[in-house]
Scaffold this active site. Structure first.
Site, PDB file in Angstrom:
ATOM      1  N   ASN A 270      43.549  18.238   5.676  1.00 39.13           N
ATOM      2  CA  ASN A 270      42.323  17.685   5.082  1.00 39.13           C
ATOM      3  C   ASN A 270      41.516  16.978   6.162  1.00 39.13           C
ATOM      4  O   ASN A 270      42.074  16.459   7.119  1.00 39.13           O
ATOM      5  CB  ASN A 270      42.699  16.687   3.964  1.00 39.13           C
TER       6      ASN A 270
ATOM      7  N   CYS B  78      22.758  31.114 -26.545  1.00 36.16           N
ATOM      8  CA  CYS B  78      23.780  32.132 -26.787  1.00 36.16           C
ATOM      9  C   CYS B  78      23.097  33.388 -27.320  1.00 36.16           C
ATOM     10  O   CYS B  78      22.373  33.313 -28.329  1.00 36.16           O
ATOM     11  CB  CYS B  78      24.797  31.606 -27.797  1.00 36.16           C
TER      12      CYS B  78
ATOM     13  N   GLY C  10      42.304  20.686   1.686  1.00 35.33           N
ATOM     14  CA  GLY C  10      40.942  20.301   1.298  1.00 35.33           C
ATOM     15  C   GLY C  10      40.831  19.607  -0.043  1.00 35.33           C
ATOM     16  O   GLY C  10      39.941  19.917  -0.823  1.00 35.33           O
ATOM     17  N   SER C  11      41.726  18.644  -0.275  1.00 34.28           N
ATOM     18  CA  SER C  11      41.610  17.870  -1.523  1.00 34.28           C
ATOM     19  C   SER C  11      41.730  16.387  -1.210  1.00 34.28           C
ATOM     20  O   SER C  11      42.579  15.975  -0.421  1.00 34.28           O
ATOM     21  CB  SER C  11      42.698  18.274  -2.516  1.00 34.28           C
TER      22      SER C  11
ATOM     23  N   HIS D  30      41.395  23.709 -13.189  1.00 33.25           N
ATOM     24  CA  HIS D  30      40.164  23.167 -13.789  1.00 33.25           C
ATOM     25  C   HIS D  30      39.262  24.268 -14.339  1.00 33.25           C
ATOM     26  O   HIS D  30      38.056  24.089 -14.460  1.00 33.25           O
ATOM     27  CB  HIS D  30      39.425  22.289 -12.765  1.00 33.25           C
TER      28      HIS D  30
ATOM     29  N   GLN E 121      42.052  23.373  -7.720  1.00 34.96           N
ATOM     30  CA  GLN E 121      41.174  22.524  -8.543  1.00 34.96           C
ATOM     31  C   GLN E 121      39.769  23.108  -8.535  1.00 34.96           C
ATOM     32  O   GLN E 121      38.887  22.617  -9.218  1.00 34.96           O
ATOM     33  CB  GLN E 121      41.133  21.115  -7.975  1.00 34.96           C
TER      34      GLN E 121
ATOM     35  N   ALA F  10      39.633  23.137   7.199  1.00 36.53           N
ATOM     36  CA  ALA F  10      40.589  24.068   6.587  1.00 36.53           C
ATOM     37  C   ALA F  10      40.525  25.437   7.255  1.00 36.53           C
ATOM     38  O   ALA F  10      41.564  26.026   7.577  1.00 36.53           O
ATOM     39  CB  ALA F  10      40.285  24.189   5.098  1.00 36.53           C
TER      40      ALA F  10
ATOM     41  N   ASP G  55      35.492  28.132  -8.289  1.00 37.00           N
ATOM     42  CA  ASP G  55      34.545  29.070  -7.675  1.00 37.00           C
ATOM     43  C   ASP G  55      35.045  30.508  -7.564  1.00 37.00           C
ATOM     44  O   ASP G  55      34.271  31.402  -7.214  1.00 37.00           O
ATOM     45  CB  ASP G  55      34.111  28.550  -6.291  1.00 37.00           C
TER      46      ASP G  55
HETATM   47  P1  NAD Z   1      36.894  16.272  -3.494  1.00 35.95           P
HETATM   48  O1  NAD Z   1      35.445  16.566  -3.359  1.00 35.95           O
HETATM   49  O2  NAD Z   1      37.302  15.036  -4.199  1.00 35.95           O
HETATM   50  O3  NAD Z   1      37.536  16.176  -2.033  1.00 35.95           O
HETATM   51  C1  NAD Z   1      37.315  17.137  -1.055  1.00 35.95           C
HETATM   52  C2  NAD Z   1      38.153  16.767   0.175  1.00 35.95           C
HETATM   53  O4  NAD Z   1      38.012  17.829   1.109  1.00 35.95           O
HETATM   54  C3  NAD Z   1      37.700  15.470   0.875  1.00 35.95           C
HETATM   55  O5  NAD Z   1      38.826  14.649   1.082  1.00 35.95           O
HETATM   56  C4  NAD Z   1      37.121  15.970   2.201  1.00 35.95           C
HETATM   57  O6  NAD Z   1      37.410  15.101   3.270  1.00 35.95           O
HETATM   58  C5  NAD Z   1      37.839  17.287   2.397  1.00 35.95           C
HETATM   59  N1  NAD Z   1      37.074  18.278   3.143  1.00 35.95           N
HETATM   60  C6  NAD Z   1      35.734  18.485   3.167  1.00 35.95           C
HETATM   61  N2  NAD Z   1      35.418  19.527   3.936  1.00 35.95           N
HETATM   62  C7  NAD Z   1      36.582  20.010   4.427  1.00 35.95           C
HETATM   63  C8  NAD Z   1      36.921  21.073   5.282  1.00 35.95           C
HETATM   64  N3  NAD Z   1      35.996  21.879   5.807  1.00 35.95           N
HETATM   65  N4  NAD Z   1      38.226  21.280   5.592  1.00 35.95           N
HETATM   66  C9  NAD Z   1      39.202  20.451   5.085  1.00 35.95           C
HETATM   67  N5  NAD Z   1      38.935  19.408   4.265  1.00 35.95           N
HETATM   68  C10 NAD Z   1      37.645  19.207   3.937  1.00 35.95           C
HETATM   69  O7  NAD Z   1      37.546  17.538  -4.120  1.00 35.95           O
HETATM   70  P2  NAD Z   1      38.873  17.768  -4.958  1.00 35.95           P
HETATM   71  O8  NAD Z   1      40.003  17.005  -4.355  1.00 35.95           O
HETATM   72  O9  NAD Z   1      38.961  19.220  -5.154  1.00 35.95           O
HETATM   73  O10 NAD Z   1      38.668  17.114  -6.393  1.00 35.95           O
HETATM   74  C11 NAD Z   1      37.511  16.998  -7.098  1.00 35.95           C
HETATM   75  C12 NAD Z   1      37.076  17.926  -8.207  1.00 35.95           C
HETATM   76  O11 NAD Z   1      36.012  18.671  -7.710  1.00 35.95           O
HETATM   77  C13 NAD Z   1      37.975  18.915  -8.782  1.00 35.95           C
HETATM   78  O12 NAD Z   1      38.109  18.558 -10.115  1.00 35.95           O
HETATM   79  C14 NAD Z   1      37.214  20.269  -8.718  1.00 35.95           C
HETATM   80  O13 NAD Z   1      37.279  20.900  -9.970  1.00 35.95           O
HETATM   81  C15 NAD Z   1      35.839  19.901  -8.387  1.00 35.95           C
HETATM   82  N6  NAD Z   1      35.028  20.701  -7.438  1.00 35.95           N
HETATM   83  C16 NAD Z   1      35.183  22.050  -7.275  1.00 35.95           C
HETATM   84  C17 NAD Z   1      34.410  22.744  -6.335  1.00 35.95           C
HETATM   85  C18 NAD Z   1      34.591  24.233  -6.165  1.00 35.95           C
HETATM   86  O14 NAD Z   1      34.965  24.924  -7.093  1.00 35.95           O
HETATM   87  N7  NAD Z   1      34.328  24.764  -4.963  1.00 35.95           N
HETATM   88  C19 NAD Z   1      33.496  22.060  -5.551  1.00 35.95           C
HETATM   89  C20 NAD Z   1      33.345  20.673  -5.744  1.00 35.95           C
HETATM   90  C21 NAD Z   1      34.138  20.011  -6.686  1.00 35.95           C
HETATM   91 ZN    ZN Z   2      27.128  31.604 -29.901  1.00 34.92          ZN
END
Ligand code: NAD
Ligand code: ZN
Length: 252
Positions: free
Chosen positions: A216, A149, A190-191, A117, A99, A234, A102
């Site tokens: 998680n 752009c 980590g979701s 995503h 999801q 994680a 990055d």
């Molecule tokens: P979320 O922010 O909803 O949940 C993150 C989860 O990770 C939480 O439950 C938290 O307890 C857990 N967590 C935090 N630190 C941790 C660690 N060190 N080790 C293990 N678990 C840990 O994120 P999600 O479930 O990915 O969903 C939300 C949306 O956020 C997605 O749509 C995504 O596109 C977007 N998002 C992406 C990024 C990225 O690309 N790095 C960052 C933030 C949000």
């Molecule tokens: Zn353009």
């Protein structure tokens, strides 16, 4: 004990699938959305991450995105990303569905990455379709807000990420669902498992007979379905898991 159990599950998996979320990149310095220190304790998510808001006021969107972008572009994979890449090359995982936007899975060497995503590494002009790297746009933000752009001069340059109110990419979604239904082990890392349809994937896998493991920091709505729950960071958990991987028997 749970780490040992996780290592055993992963070393016997032959077509595992990982689903990762923002938590896997937290230890690379990119804030999560939800949870302690999460971005949404600072901003209203519907405002900063919805397509309607972007279309109404690209400059307001980019002001928030600028801060996140500088963290994401500077971030490096951590041991959790590295562990998943290693599990793939050792033949235990067939892919990582993420999801995250990055690009850190690719940086750590994962080959089959399904970006549910989209990717924050590219930016596309909604007027003329011109694409350019996010890094190039990021450099212009100090002098150009919103960024324009370079081809058509329009002000609707949007990162190729899926915002609230936008459809998820169909091919990626179908591939992740197909792999979820065919995997022997589904591992969530980590979701928060509250964003759908990604959060359905572990349930598809379970329904089709896979083992479900969730790594998680905090609880998720699907913890009750898991065969193995590991509450921990994680990077710490997955690094310990790969340290304990059993070498594959040598074919004779
Ligand atoms: P979320 O922010 O909803 O949940 C993150 C989860 O990770 C939480 O439950 C938290 O307890 C857990 N967590 C935090 N630190 C941790 C660690 N060190 N080790 C293990 N678990 C840990 O994120 P999600 O479930 O990915 O969903 C939300 C949306 O956020 C997605 O749509 C995504 O596109 C977007 N998002 C992406 C990024 C990225 O690309 N790095 C960052 C933030 C949000
Ligand atoms: Zn353009």
């Amino acid at each position: 004990m749970t780490i040992q159990h996780a290592a055993e599950l992963l070393s016997s998996a032959k077509r595992g699938l990982a689903l990762t979320g923002a938590g896997i990149s937290a230890e690379s310095g990119i804030p999560t959305f939800r949870g302690e220190g999460g971005l949404w304790t600072k901003y209203d998510p519907v405002k900063v991450a919805s397509i309607n808001y972007f279309m109404a006021d690209p400059a307001a969107y980019w002001k928030v995105s600028k801060e996140r972008g500088s963290l994401a572009l500077a971030a490096k994979p951590n041991p959790a990303h590295d562990a998943l890449a290693r599990l793939e090359s050792a033949g235990h995982l067939s892919a990582v569905a993420t999801q995250n936007t990055d690009g850190l899975h690719q940086d750590s060497g994962s080959k089959r990455v399904i970006e549910l995503h989209g990717s924050g590494r590219m930016v596309q002009c909604l007027d003329c379709g011109h694409r350019e790297p996010r890094a190039a746009v990021q450099r212009r933000l100090d002098v150009e807000m919103p960024p324009r752009c370079p081809m058509c001069g329009g002000t609707f340059l949007k990162p190729t990420v899926v915002l609230f109110g936008e459809a998820m990419p169909r091919t990626e979604l179908e591939e992740a669902e197909r792999r979820a239904r065919a995997c022997d082990l589904f591992v969530v890392v980590g979701s928060s498992l509250v964003v759908y349809p990604a959060a359905y994937m572990p349930l598809h896998a379970k329904d089709a007979g896979a083992t479900l493991a969730i790594v998680n920091l905090t609880e998720t709505p699907h913890d009750g379905q898991a065969d193995l729950l590991v509450r921990g960071s994680a990077a710490g958990v997955l690094a310990s898991v790969v340290d304990r991987l059993q070498p594959r028997p040598v074919a004779r």
